[in-house]
Write a protein that holds these residues in place. Structure first.
Motif, PDB file in Angstrom:
ATOM      1  N   VAL A 182      15.615  -2.447 -16.456  1.00  0.00           N
ATOM      2  CA  VAL A 182      16.905  -1.794 -16.260  1.00  0.00           C
ATOM      3  C   VAL A 182      17.458  -1.122 -17.374  1.00  0.00           C
ATOM      4  O   VAL A 182      17.959  -0.034 -17.248  1.00  0.00           O
ATOM      5  CB  VAL A 182      17.764  -2.985 -15.691  1.00  0.00           C
ATOM      6  CG1 VAL A 182      19.079  -2.382 -15.851  1.00  0.00           C
ATOM      7  CG2 VAL A 182      17.586  -3.546 -14.470  1.00  0.00           C
ATOM      8  N   LEU A 183      17.295  -1.428 -18.531  1.00  0.00           N
ATOM      9  CA  LEU A 183      18.071  -0.993 -19.734  1.00  0.00           C
ATOM     10  C   LEU A 183      17.024   0.486 -20.055  1.00  0.00           C
ATOM     11  O   LEU A 183      17.880   1.327 -20.097  1.00  0.00           O
ATOM     12  CB  LEU A 183      17.812  -1.545 -20.840  1.00  0.00           C
ATOM     13  CG  LEU A 183      18.700  -3.060 -21.216  1.00  0.00           C
ATOM     14  CD1 LEU A 183      18.256  -3.466 -22.498  1.00  0.00           C
ATOM     15  CD2 LEU A 183      20.150  -2.694 -21.146  1.00  0.00           C
ATOM     16  N   ASP A 184      15.906   0.627 -19.667  1.00  0.00           N
ATOM     17  CA  ASP A 184      15.206   1.891 -19.665  1.00  0.00           C
ATOM     18  C   ASP A 184      15.630   2.830 -18.685  1.00  0.00           C
ATOM     19  O   ASP A 184      15.727   3.978 -18.784  1.00  0.00           O
ATOM     20  CB  ASP A 184      13.591   1.428 -19.929  1.00  0.00           C
ATOM     21  CG  ASP A 184      13.207   0.846 -20.986  1.00  0.00           C
ATOM     22  OD1 ASP A 184      13.947   0.759 -22.101  1.00  0.00           O
ATOM     23  OD2 ASP A 184      12.090   0.204 -20.887  1.00  0.00           O
ATOM     24  N   ASP A 185      15.812   2.319 -17.588  1.00  0.00           N
ATOM     25  CA  ASP A 185      16.029   3.123 -16.520  1.00  0.00           C
ATOM     26  C   ASP A 185      17.561   3.631 -16.530  1.00  0.00           C
ATOM     27  O   ASP A 185      17.684   4.965 -16.424  1.00  0.00           O
ATOM     28  CB  ASP A 185      16.088   2.085 -14.918  1.00  0.00           C
ATOM     29  CG  ASP A 185      14.725   2.057 -14.516  1.00  0.00           C
ATOM     30  OD1 ASP A 185      13.895   2.729 -15.188  1.00  0.00           O
ATOM     31  OD2 ASP A 185      14.638   1.305 -13.576  1.00  0.00           O
ATOM     32  N   LEU A 186      18.418   2.729 -17.007  1.00  0.00           N
ATOM     33  CA  LEU A 186      19.921   3.367 -17.320  1.00  0.00           C
ATOM     34  C   LEU A 186      19.885   4.539 -18.407  1.00  0.00           C
ATOM     35  O   LEU A 186      20.729   5.479 -18.216  1.00  0.00           O
ATOM     36  CB  LEU A 186      20.901   2.349 -17.391  1.00  0.00           C
ATOM     37  CG  LEU A 186      21.238   1.462 -16.222  1.00  0.00           C
ATOM     38  CD1 LEU A 186      21.820  -0.012 -17.029  1.00  0.00           C
ATOM     39  CD2 LEU A 186      21.939   2.197 -15.351  1.00  0.00           C
ATOM     40  N   LEU A 187      19.018   4.402 -19.250  1.00  0.00           N
ATOM     41  CA  LEU A 187      18.824   5.514 -20.373  1.00  0.00           C
ATOM     42  C   LEU A 187      18.460   6.565 -19.858  1.00  0.00           C
ATOM     43  O   LEU A 187      18.982   7.838 -20.051  1.00  0.00           O
ATOM     44  CB  LEU A 187      17.845   4.854 -21.620  1.00  0.00           C
ATOM     45  CG  LEU A 187      17.907   5.539 -22.929  1.00  0.00           C
ATOM     46  CD1 LEU A 187      19.209   5.562 -23.520  1.00  0.00           C
ATOM     47  CD2 LEU A 187      16.809   5.187 -23.724  1.00  0.00           C
ATOM     48  N   GLU A 188      17.278   6.627 -18.739  1.00  0.00           N
ATOM     49  CA  GLU A 188      16.866   7.659 -18.020  1.00  0.00           C
ATOM     50  C   GLU A 188      17.863   8.333 -17.146  1.00  0.00           C
ATOM     51  O   GLU A 188      18.052   9.342 -17.291  1.00  0.00           O
ATOM     52  CB  GLU A 188      15.658   7.340 -17.213  1.00  0.00           C
ATOM     53  CG  GLU A 188      15.294   8.509 -16.190  1.00  0.00           C
ATOM     54  CD  GLU A 188      13.849   8.093 -15.565  1.00  0.00           C
ATOM     55  OE1 GLU A 188      13.278   9.070 -14.804  1.00  0.00           O
ATOM     56  OE2 GLU A 188      13.511   6.850 -15.333  1.00  0.00           O
ATOM     57  N   ALA A 189      18.662   7.371 -16.615  1.00  0.00           N
ATOM     58  CA  ALA A 189      19.800   7.686 -15.733  1.00  0.00           C
ATOM     59  C   ALA A 189      20.804   8.739 -16.217  1.00  0.00           C
ATOM     60  O   ALA A 189      21.294   9.720 -15.875  1.00  0.00           O
ATOM     61  CB  ALA A 189      20.481   6.851 -14.952  1.00  0.00           C
ATOM     62  N   GLU A 190      21.037   8.357 -17.702  1.00  0.00           N
ATOM     63  CA  GLU A 190      22.087   9.140 -18.396  1.00  0.00           C
ATOM     64  C   GLU A 190      21.758  10.659 -18.495  1.00  0.00           C
ATOM     65  O   GLU A 190      22.395  11.479 -18.487  1.00  0.00           O
ATOM     66  CB  GLU A 190      22.291   8.508 -19.873  1.00  0.00           C
ATOM     67  CG  GLU A 190      22.703   7.261 -19.947  1.00  0.00           C
ATOM     68  CD  GLU A 190      23.005   6.616 -21.442  1.00  0.00           C
ATOM     69  OE1 GLU A 190      22.933   7.355 -22.228  1.00  0.00           O
ATOM     70  OE2 GLU A 190      23.124   5.331 -21.390  1.00  0.00           O
ATOM     71  N   ASP A 191      20.394  10.875 -18.530  1.00  0.00           N
ATOM     72  CA  ASP A 191      20.028  12.048 -18.542  1.00  0.00           C
ATOM     73  C   ASP A 191      20.230  12.969 -17.335  1.00  0.00           C
ATOM     74  O   ASP A 191      20.263  14.320 -17.559  1.00  0.00           O
ATOM     75  CB  ASP A 191      18.393  12.300 -18.870  1.00  0.00           C
ATOM     76  CG  ASP A 191      18.156  12.044 -20.381  1.00  0.00           C
ATOM     77  OD1 ASP A 191      19.238  11.851 -21.288  1.00  0.00           O
ATOM     78  OD2 ASP A 191      16.880  11.510 -20.620  1.00  0.00           O
ATOM     79  N   TYR A 192      20.301  12.615 -16.246  1.00  0.00           N
ATOM     80  CA  TYR A 192      20.407  13.036 -15.062  1.00  0.00           C
ATOM     81  C   TYR A 192      21.961  13.191 -14.418  1.00  0.00           C
ATOM     82  O   TYR A 192      22.490  13.983 -13.937  1.00  0.00           O
ATOM     83  CB  TYR A 192      19.657  12.291 -13.997  1.00  0.00           C
ATOM     84  CG  TYR A 192      18.211  12.253 -14.084  1.00  0.00           C
ATOM     85  CD1 TYR A 192      17.425  13.181 -14.629  1.00  0.00           C
ATOM     86  CD2 TYR A 192      17.478  11.022 -13.896  1.00  0.00           C
ATOM     87  CE1 TYR A 192      16.322  13.164 -14.740  1.00  0.00           C
ATOM     88  CE2 TYR A 192      16.320  10.892 -14.235  1.00  0.00           C
ATOM     89  CZ  TYR A 192      15.543  11.912 -14.602  1.00  0.00           C
ATOM     90  OH  TYR A 192      13.967  11.902 -14.711  1.00  0.00           O
ATOM     91  N   LEU A 193      22.791  12.089 -14.891  1.00  0.00           N
ATOM     92  CA  LEU A 193      24.285  12.269 -14.331  1.00  0.00           C
ATOM     93  C   LEU A 193      25.124  13.057 -15.187  1.00  0.00           C
ATOM     94  O   LEU A 193      24.873  13.235 -16.466  1.00  0.00           O
ATOM     95  CB  LEU A 193      24.853  10.653 -14.597  1.00  0.00           C
ATOM     96  CG  LEU A 193      23.769   9.712 -13.538  1.00  0.00           C
ATOM     97  CD1 LEU A 193      24.420   8.151 -14.124  1.00  0.00           C
ATOM     98  CD2 LEU A 193      24.285   9.799 -12.153  1.00  0.00           C
ATOM     99  N   GLY A 194      25.972  13.453 -14.531  1.00  0.00           N
ATOM    100  CA  GLY A 194      27.043  14.314 -15.079  1.00  0.00           C
ATOM    101  C   GLY A 194      28.287  13.308 -15.654  1.00  0.00           C
ATOM    102  O   GLY A 194      28.646  12.264 -15.200  1.00  0.00           O
TER     103      GLY A 194
END
Length: 232
Positions: A182-194
């Motif tokens: 989950v920590l890795d996923d959220l780090l990835e999500a930060e790159d996509y979210l505004g």
């Protein structure tokens, strides 16, 4: 006649624009947002996330207590108090329905998995901020749901891909393994979210933003850094 038959066959081969297929859903931003709303819908039924998980699970803390915890029969038989202290039995009428919190959280996770796979397959998130936002929201919602599953049930079955015949029945996965993912996923999500108000979805507090994903990641990290009760 041969020409007419050929023409009819060509028309029959045309794609159905209303079909719920990945190629027709996730390459259209409005339909992708409908799929995202489907995740939220799974959490809004009375017996599910909003009506059972949020009001009752874990409400006995150092600053609050469920009001019937001290009753004569609670929490052993009280359907609400037993959820508050994580001791629900098989006859708990708030949990033994087919639309209970457990079932609907996993339904929402499956919809997130389909959304993540679908948007990534189009590649549109690489060049379009709105598609990137939707992808980031799918990832963030799935992360939030696995975090809440672990908080309530500890080690749980986990799927990072859409359901297949091989993954219908799977064993539990260690909670630390889940939350590190989950920590890795959220780090990835930060790159996509505004950031808030940076794109059409991020302009509403009803959608996840970059700041929400960062805050959730910090919360998960703090949870991992604390102590946990283990089955053994």
């Amino acid at each position: 006649m041969l020409g007419l038959m050929t023409s009819c066959n060509d028309e029959l081969d045309q794609p159905n624009l209303s079909a719920m297929e990945p190629g027709t859903v996730y390459n259209d931003i409005s339909k992708a947002n409908y799929a995202l709303a489907g995740v939220i819908y799974s959490l809004c039924e009375t017996n599910a996330y909003r009506g059972r998980y949020i009001p009752y699970f874990g409400t006995n803390t150092d600053c609050e207590i469920f009001n019937n915890y001290g009753g004569v029969t609670a929490p052993s038989t009280d359907k609400e108090a037993s959820l508050a202290v994580y001791s629900a039995k098989v006859d708990n009428t708030y949990m033994n329905t087919d639309n209970n919190a457990w079932a609907k959280i996993y339904e929402a996770i499956e919809r997130c998995n389909l959304g993540i796979q679908g948007v990534k397959a189009t590649g549109l998130h690489e060049t379009d901020a709105d598609f990137a936002q939707v992808l980031g929201e799918f990832i963030t919602l799935r992360s939030m749901l696995y975090y809440d599953l672990v908080k309530a049930w500890g080690d749980v079955p986990v799927r990072w891909e859409p359901l297949t015949e091989e993954t219908i029945y799977i064993p539990k996965t260690d909670r630390v393994t889940i939350l590190k993912h989950v920590l890795d996923d959220l780090l990835e999500a930060e790159d996509y979210l505004g950031w808030p108000n940076e794109n059409s979805n991020a302009s509403s507090v009803e959608h996840a933003s970059k700041s929400f994903a960062k805050g959730l990641r910090a919360r998960v990290a703090l949870f991992l850094a604390g102590k946990s009760q283990w089955p053994n």
